[in-house]
Design an enzyme around this catalytic site. Structure first.
Site: not given
Ligand SMILES: C[S@@+](CC[C@H](N)C(=O)[O-])C[C@H]1O[C@@H](n2cnc3c(N)ncnc32)[C@H](O)[C@@H]1O
Length: 412
Positions: A69, A364, A338, A66, A143, A290, A243
């Protein structure tokens, strides 16, 4: 050819130096001496002549075949050390250093969201992950990565593939554990018509699927697929970010909460459906920003239905094109940020001039994190600590939380 492995690249492939340059070797570890045929820059089937002391027996029976991983042949301490080093060297690449808090690793069987593949077979349907670098689909009945509730959804997924898959096509099935059962989004299935809609609705009712989305269209909604976010319950839109594990989310939330301390007014940037904003609203007023309007609506609805939490306001805004300006952070005690893998260069540039005392960053992608950290440090912030949070056990993926603060000076 015989080579000695030097290191793991940041995608988890081992790297050795051959006579005519770099060679990539799968499923081996630094220090191992391996032998095999090299085609181009790859040794596809290495024979291990000298194994590493970090080599372990892969805990999952599917690991050989698989591709879900990547790093099950390495000990947990090795993988932890390697992931921390990925972050440290990304920071070093920007001339930065950090103090690292103990790493958090999600346990086996904790992944609450996965994108699986499925296709029809003569006798029914096959659900699984692809083999490494291949389009061969591998069944994964044992899995040890996925949450048991996701594993329990396999008969439902098979029924969906049998009902809505064409003979030749492969379907992509994203399954997310929710309080109401597995929330499923499928792409690549047969085009919807009234018969297929009815048949799919029947499958969802029989198998307890609260929501089914088919090529972007919600075709069955029996119960809202809620996620608990602090005191609130939110139904994220189909495919909306979440997450990867509840334990990883809790570790990130703990790090963020600790970073912002007793902040009373908080801005949560790239807020998603409220993973941080809603739990933090137990003690602080939060403005969540967002770009996805459906995520903002879900967050707002969750907040309106919650009791005992402070005010949470939402703003749909593209933070790459229109980052919050320094004066929009006036009277704000802390920011949570984030962003997606691309990072948040534009937003960090204005944040660096904002005067906000504390910034809790979640990332990330260590490379864009380090680039953005440098912007904050150039603006006078200090990097207090970094914590690696590994929600993607046995993969090369690395996530982290960090605290930045402004040495105490009068606010601008
Ligand atoms: C890594 S996720 C984090 C979401 C949230 N903090 C969580 O922990 O569930 C990044 C977020 O950024 C949003 N995003 C992506 N591009 C963006 C942009 N240009 N402006 C604002 N938000 C954006 C995505 O829709 C997503 O919800």
């Amino acid at each position: 050819m015989i080579v000695t492995i030097e290191r793991l690249g940041h995608l988890g492939d081992a790297i050795a130096q051959g006579p005519s340059g770099t060679i990539f070797v799968p499923q081996v570890l630094p220090g191992e001496v391996v032998e095999g045929e090299v085609t181009g820059d790859r040794m596809a089937a290495p024979k291990i002549l000298t194994p590493s002391s970090d080599r372990v027996r892969p805990p999952c029976v599917h690991f050989r075949t698989c591709g879900g991983c990547l790093l099950q042949h390495a000990s947990d301490p090795f993988v932890e050390g390697w992931k921390q080093e990925v972050v440290r060297s990304a920071l070093q690449g920007q001339g930065l250093e950090a103090s690292f808090r103990p790493m958090h690793v999600s346990p086996p069987r904790s992944r609450r969201r996965a994108t699986l593949s499925g296709r029809r077979t003569k006798g029914g349907a096959l659900i699984g992950f692809h083999a490494r670098a291949s389009d061969v689909l591998v069944a994964i009945p044992n899995c040890i990565l996925l949450d048991p509730e996701l594993m329990a959804a396999f008969p439902a997924l098979e029924a969906l593939v049998i009902t809505g898959g064409s003979r030749s096509a492969e379907l992509s099935l994203t399954v997310t554990r929710s309080l109401a059962g597995p929330d499923v989004a499928v792409t690549g299935g047969k085009p919807l018509d009234s018969d297929l809609r009815l048949a799919l609705a029947r499958v969802t009712a029989e198998h307890g699927i609260p929501r089914l989305t088919w090529d972007g269209e919600v075709v069955a909604l029996h119960t809202a697929p809620m996620q608990q976010m602090g005191e609130a319950r939110v139904a994220p839109p189909p495919g909306g970010f979440l997450q990867a594990t509840p334990q990883g989310e809790a570790a990130l939330l703990e790090a963020v909460s600790e970073a912002i301390g007793d902040a009373r007014k908080v801005i949560d940037l790239f807020a998603g459906a409220g993973t941080f904003a809603l739990p933090l609203a137990s003690r602080a007023e939060v403005h969540a920003v967002e770009s996805d309007p459906a995520m903002m609506q879900a967050l707002d609805k969750g907040w309106r239905n919650a009791t005992n939490i402070k005010r949470v306001t939402t703003e749909t805004r593209d933070l790459f094109r229109r980052p919050l300006e320094p004066d929009e952070f006036r009277h704000v005690d802390a920011v949570v940020i984030d962003p997606p893998r691309a990072g948040a260069e534009a937003q960090m540039t204005t944040l660096a001039k904002s005067g906000v005392p504390v910034i809790a960053a979640v990332s990330c992608n260590p490379v864009t994190f380090a680039r953005d950290a440098r912007i904050l440090l150039a603006g006078g912030y200090r990097l207090d600590w970094v914590q690696v949070v590994d929600q993607f056990r046995w993969s090369a993926h690395v996530e982290l939380a960090a605290r930045f603060s402004l040495p105490k000076v009068p606010r601008r």
